[in-house]
Design a protein around this motif. Structure first.
Motif, PDB file in Angstrom:
ATOM      1  N   THR A  33      -2.525  -2.958  13.275  1.00 27.81           N
ATOM      2  CA  THR A  33      -2.574  -1.444  13.901  1.00 27.81           C
ATOM      3  C   THR A  33      -4.002  -0.792  13.298  1.00 27.81           C
ATOM      4  O   THR A  33      -4.317  -0.744  12.210  1.00 27.81           O
ATOM      5  CB  THR A  33      -1.444  -0.645  12.801  1.00 27.81           C
ATOM      6  N   PRO A  34      -4.676  -0.225  14.169  1.00 28.20           N
ATOM      7  CA  PRO A  34      -5.973   0.330  14.154  1.00 28.20           C
ATOM      8  C   PRO A  34      -5.677   1.514  12.936  1.00 28.20           C
ATOM      9  O   PRO A  34      -4.999   2.368  13.097  1.00 28.20           O
ATOM     10  CB  PRO A  34      -6.333   0.844  15.309  1.00 28.20           C
ATOM     11  N   GLY A  35      -6.564   1.614  12.006  1.00 26.12           N
ATOM     12  CA  GLY A  35      -6.833   2.692  10.999  1.00 26.12           C
ATOM     13  C   GLY A  35      -5.626   2.498   9.890  1.00 26.12           C
ATOM     14  O   GLY A  35      -5.690   3.440   9.181  1.00 26.12           O
ATOM     15  N   PHE A  36      -4.815   1.478   9.972  1.00 26.52           N
ATOM     16  CA  PHE A  36      -3.677   1.335   8.885  1.00 26.52           C
ATOM     17  C   PHE A  36      -4.344   0.909   7.731  1.00 26.52           C
ATOM     18  O   PHE A  36      -5.321  -0.056   7.602  1.00 26.52           O
ATOM     19  CB  PHE A  36      -2.766   0.463   9.133  1.00 26.52           C
ATOM     20  N   ALA A  37      -4.286   1.602   6.622  1.00 28.47           N
ATOM     21  CA  ALA A  37      -4.687   1.272   5.068  1.00 28.47           C
ATOM     22  C   ALA A  37      -3.694   0.410   4.362  1.00 28.47           C
ATOM     23  O   ALA A  37      -2.509   1.226   4.289  1.00 28.47           O
ATOM     24  CB  ALA A  37      -5.246   2.374   4.427  1.00 28.47           C
ATOM     25  N   SER A  38      -3.900  -0.668   3.809  1.00 23.72           N
ATOM     26  CA  SER A  38      -2.929  -1.132   3.177  1.00 23.72           C
ATOM     27  C   SER A  38      -2.390  -0.546   1.903  1.00 23.72           C
ATOM     28  O   SER A  38      -3.350   0.271   1.326  1.00 23.72           O
ATOM     29  CB  SER A  38      -3.276  -2.820   2.657  1.00 23.72           C
ATOM     30  N   LYS A  39      -1.204  -0.709   1.337  1.00 24.44           N
ATOM     31  CA  LYS A  39      -0.810  -0.015   0.205  1.00 24.44           C
ATOM     32  C   LYS A  39      -0.193  -0.907  -0.766  1.00 24.44           C
ATOM     33  O   LYS A  39       0.047  -2.144  -0.458  1.00 24.44           O
ATOM     34  CB  LYS A  39       0.520   1.043   0.784  1.00 24.44           C
ATOM     35  N   ASP A  40       0.064  -0.453  -1.876  1.00 29.93           N
ATOM     36  CA  ASP A  40       0.684  -1.554  -3.052  1.00 29.93           C
ATOM     37  C   ASP A  40       1.404  -0.209  -3.987  1.00 29.93           C
ATOM     38  O   ASP A  40       1.010   0.957  -3.802  1.00 29.93           O
ATOM     39  CB  ASP A  40      -0.155  -2.069  -3.757  1.00 29.93           C
ATOM     40  N   VAL A  80      -5.858  -4.432   5.988  1.00 30.01           N
ATOM     41  CA  VAL A  80      -4.701  -5.278   5.668  1.00 30.01           C
ATOM     42  C   VAL A  80      -5.408  -6.702   5.914  1.00 30.01           C
ATOM     43  O   VAL A  80      -5.874  -7.030   6.679  1.00 30.01           O
ATOM     44  CB  VAL A  80      -3.490  -5.264   6.507  1.00 30.01           C
ATOM     45  N   SER A  81      -5.269  -7.318   4.559  1.00 26.17           N
ATOM     46  CA  SER A  81      -5.455  -8.830   4.465  1.00 26.17           C
ATOM     47  C   SER A  81      -4.460  -9.609   4.434  1.00 26.17           C
ATOM     48  O   SER A  81      -3.600  -9.625   3.538  1.00 26.17           O
ATOM     49  CB  SER A  81      -6.536  -9.121   3.304  1.00 26.17           C
ATOM     50  N   LEU A  82      -3.987 -10.535   5.546  1.00 30.81           N
ATOM     51  CA  LEU A  82      -2.797 -11.244   5.311  1.00 30.81           C
ATOM     52  C   LEU A  82      -2.716 -12.222   4.289  1.00 30.81           C
ATOM     53  O   LEU A  82      -1.686 -12.337   3.665  1.00 30.81           O
ATOM     54  CB  LEU A  82      -2.698 -11.873   6.721  1.00 30.81           C
ATOM     55  N   GLU A  83      -3.974 -12.687   4.033  1.00 30.70           N
ATOM     56  CA  GLU A  83      -3.886 -13.860   2.717  1.00 30.70           C
ATOM     57  C   GLU A  83      -3.707 -12.848   1.490  1.00 30.70           C
ATOM     58  O   GLU A  83      -2.717 -13.307   0.614  1.00 30.70           O
ATOM     59  CB  GLU A  83      -5.383 -14.175   2.590  1.00 30.70           C
ATOM     60  N   GLN A  84      -4.033 -11.829   1.271  1.00 26.51           N
ATOM     61  CA  GLN A  84      -3.693 -10.919   0.150  1.00 26.51           C
ATOM     62  C   GLN A  84      -2.231 -10.667  -0.039  1.00 26.51           C
ATOM     63  O   GLN A  84      -1.602 -10.581  -0.971  1.00 26.51           O
ATOM     64  CB  GLN A  84      -4.606  -9.716  -0.074  1.00 26.51           C
ATOM     65  N   VAL A 116       3.959   4.606  -4.330  1.00 24.90           N
ATOM     66  CA  VAL A 116       3.251   3.618  -3.470  1.00 24.90           C
ATOM     67  C   VAL A 116       1.580   4.196  -3.435  1.00 24.90           C
ATOM     68  O   VAL A 116       1.367   5.280  -3.072  1.00 24.90           O
ATOM     69  CB  VAL A 116       3.738   3.722  -1.983  1.00 24.90           C
ATOM     70  N   LYS A 117       0.771   3.461  -3.776  1.00 25.26           N
ATOM     71  CA  LYS A 117      -0.692   3.807  -3.533  1.00 25.26           C
ATOM     72  C   LYS A 117      -1.232   2.881  -2.848  1.00 25.26           C
ATOM     73  O   LYS A 117      -1.011   1.827  -2.645  1.00 25.26           O
ATOM     74  CB  LYS A 117      -1.203   4.054  -5.272  1.00 25.26           C
ATOM     75  N   PRO A 118      -2.620   3.348  -2.360  1.00 28.77           N
ATOM     76  CA  PRO A 118      -3.419   2.375  -1.460  1.00 28.77           C
ATOM     77  C   PRO A 118      -3.857   1.249  -2.269  1.00 28.77           C
ATOM     78  O   PRO A 118      -3.905   1.116  -3.391  1.00 28.77           O
ATOM     79  CB  PRO A 118      -4.728   3.312  -1.220  1.00 28.77           C
ATOM     80  N   GLY A 119      -3.652   0.060  -1.532  1.00 25.79           N
ATOM     81  CA  GLY A 119      -4.084  -1.269  -2.135  1.00 25.79           C
ATOM     82  C   GLY A 119      -5.352  -1.506  -2.046  1.00 25.79           C
ATOM     83  O   GLY A 119      -6.388  -0.778  -1.417  1.00 25.79           O
ATOM     84  N   GLU A 120      -6.024  -2.570  -3.048  1.00 31.52           N
ATOM     85  CA  GLU A 120      -7.426  -2.910  -3.094  1.00 31.52           C
ATOM     86  C   GLU A 120      -7.369  -3.941  -1.951  1.00 31.52           C
ATOM     87  O   GLU A 120      -7.151  -5.122  -2.006  1.00 31.52           O
ATOM     88  CB  GLU A 120      -7.734  -3.435  -4.145  1.00 31.52           C
ATOM     89  N   GLN A 174       5.660  -3.850   5.060  1.00 27.83           N
ATOM     90  CA  GLN A 174       5.156  -3.072   5.947  1.00 27.83           C
ATOM     91  C   GLN A 174       3.391  -3.316   6.226  1.00 27.83           C
ATOM     92  O   GLN A 174       2.943  -3.074   7.317  1.00 27.83           O
ATOM     93  CB  GLN A 174       5.019  -1.510   5.401  1.00 27.83           C
ATOM     94  N   ASN A 175       2.976  -3.697   4.986  1.00 27.94           N
ATOM     95  CA  ASN A 175       1.391  -4.078   5.602  1.00 27.94           C
ATOM     96  C   ASN A 175       1.347  -4.964   6.399  1.00 27.94           C
ATOM     97  O   ASN A 175       0.327  -4.971   7.369  1.00 27.94           O
ATOM     98  CB  ASN A 175       0.858  -4.505   3.979  1.00 27.94           C
ATOM     99  N   VAL A 176       2.189  -6.144   6.285  1.00 27.98           N
ATOM    100  CA  VAL A 176       1.951  -7.327   7.132  1.00 27.98           C
ATOM    101  C   VAL A 176       2.399  -6.789   8.576  1.00 27.98           C
ATOM    102  O   VAL A 176       1.699  -7.233   9.500  1.00 27.98           O
ATOM    103  CB  VAL A 176       2.952  -8.480   6.854  1.00 27.98           C
TER     104      VAL A 176
END
Length: 127
Positions: free
Chosen positions: A33-40, A90-94, A75-79, A26-28
Motif C-alpha cells: 500500500t503506497p504511503g503505509f507506515a508500519s506500526k508496532d 513495511v519490511s516483510l523480513e522485519q 499502537v505506535k509507529p514501528g522502526e 496489518q503491516n504485512v
C-alpha cells in the motif's frame, strides 16, 4: 480460594500478544500500500509497569493496597528498516521476525500457565 494472579498476568500478556499479532498482520497486509507506515505496539514491560498487580490479602495483618487494571495498548509507529519509493515503510523480513517473537512468547506463556495449573492440581491431590 483467593485468586491466583499468575493467571491474570498470563491473560494480560496473551491479550497483548494478540494485539501485537494483529498489528503485524496489518503491516504485512499493507506491504504494497503506497504511503503505509508500519506500526508496532508498546513493549509488554511498559504495559506491565502501568499495571498495578497486588498481592491478595489473606490475613488481617496484611497490608491491602488494592488491585489496578491494565490500560489500553497503544499502537505506535514501528522502526522501519527501509522506505520504498512508494513511501511504504513495511519490511516483510522485519514483520516475520516480529511474528516469530510473538509465536515464541505465546508458547512460553502457554507452557508456564499449563505448568502452574498442573502444580495447583497436584497440590490439591487432583493429578
Amino acid at each position: 480460594m483467593e485468586p491466583v494472579y499468575i493467571f491474570d498476568l498470563a491473560a494480560r500478556q496473551s491479550s497483548w500478544l494478540s494485539v501485537r499479532q494483529t498489528t503485524i498482520a496489518q503491516n504485512v497486509a499493507n506491504a504494497d500500500t503506497p504511503g503505509f507506515a508500519s506500526k508496532d505496539v508498546e513493549p509488554f514491560r511498559e504495559i506491565l509497569d502501568q499495571t498495578k498487580l497486588t498481592m491478595a490479602m489473606t490475613d488481617s495483618g496484611h497490608m491491602n493496597i488494592g488491585a489496578g487494571k491494565a490500560g489500553q495498548f497503544e499502537v505506535k509507529p514501528g522502526e522501519a528498516w527501509e522506505v520504498h519509493d512508494s513511501k511504504n515503510s513495511v519490511s516483510l523480513e522485519q514483520e516475520m521476525i516480529k511474528a516469530g517473537e510473538v509465536a515464541r512468547s505465546h508458547n512460553l506463556t502457554t507452557s508456564i500457565t499449563s505448568s502452574f495449573h498442573g502444580l495447583m492440581l497436584a497440590s490439591l491431590g487432583k493429578r
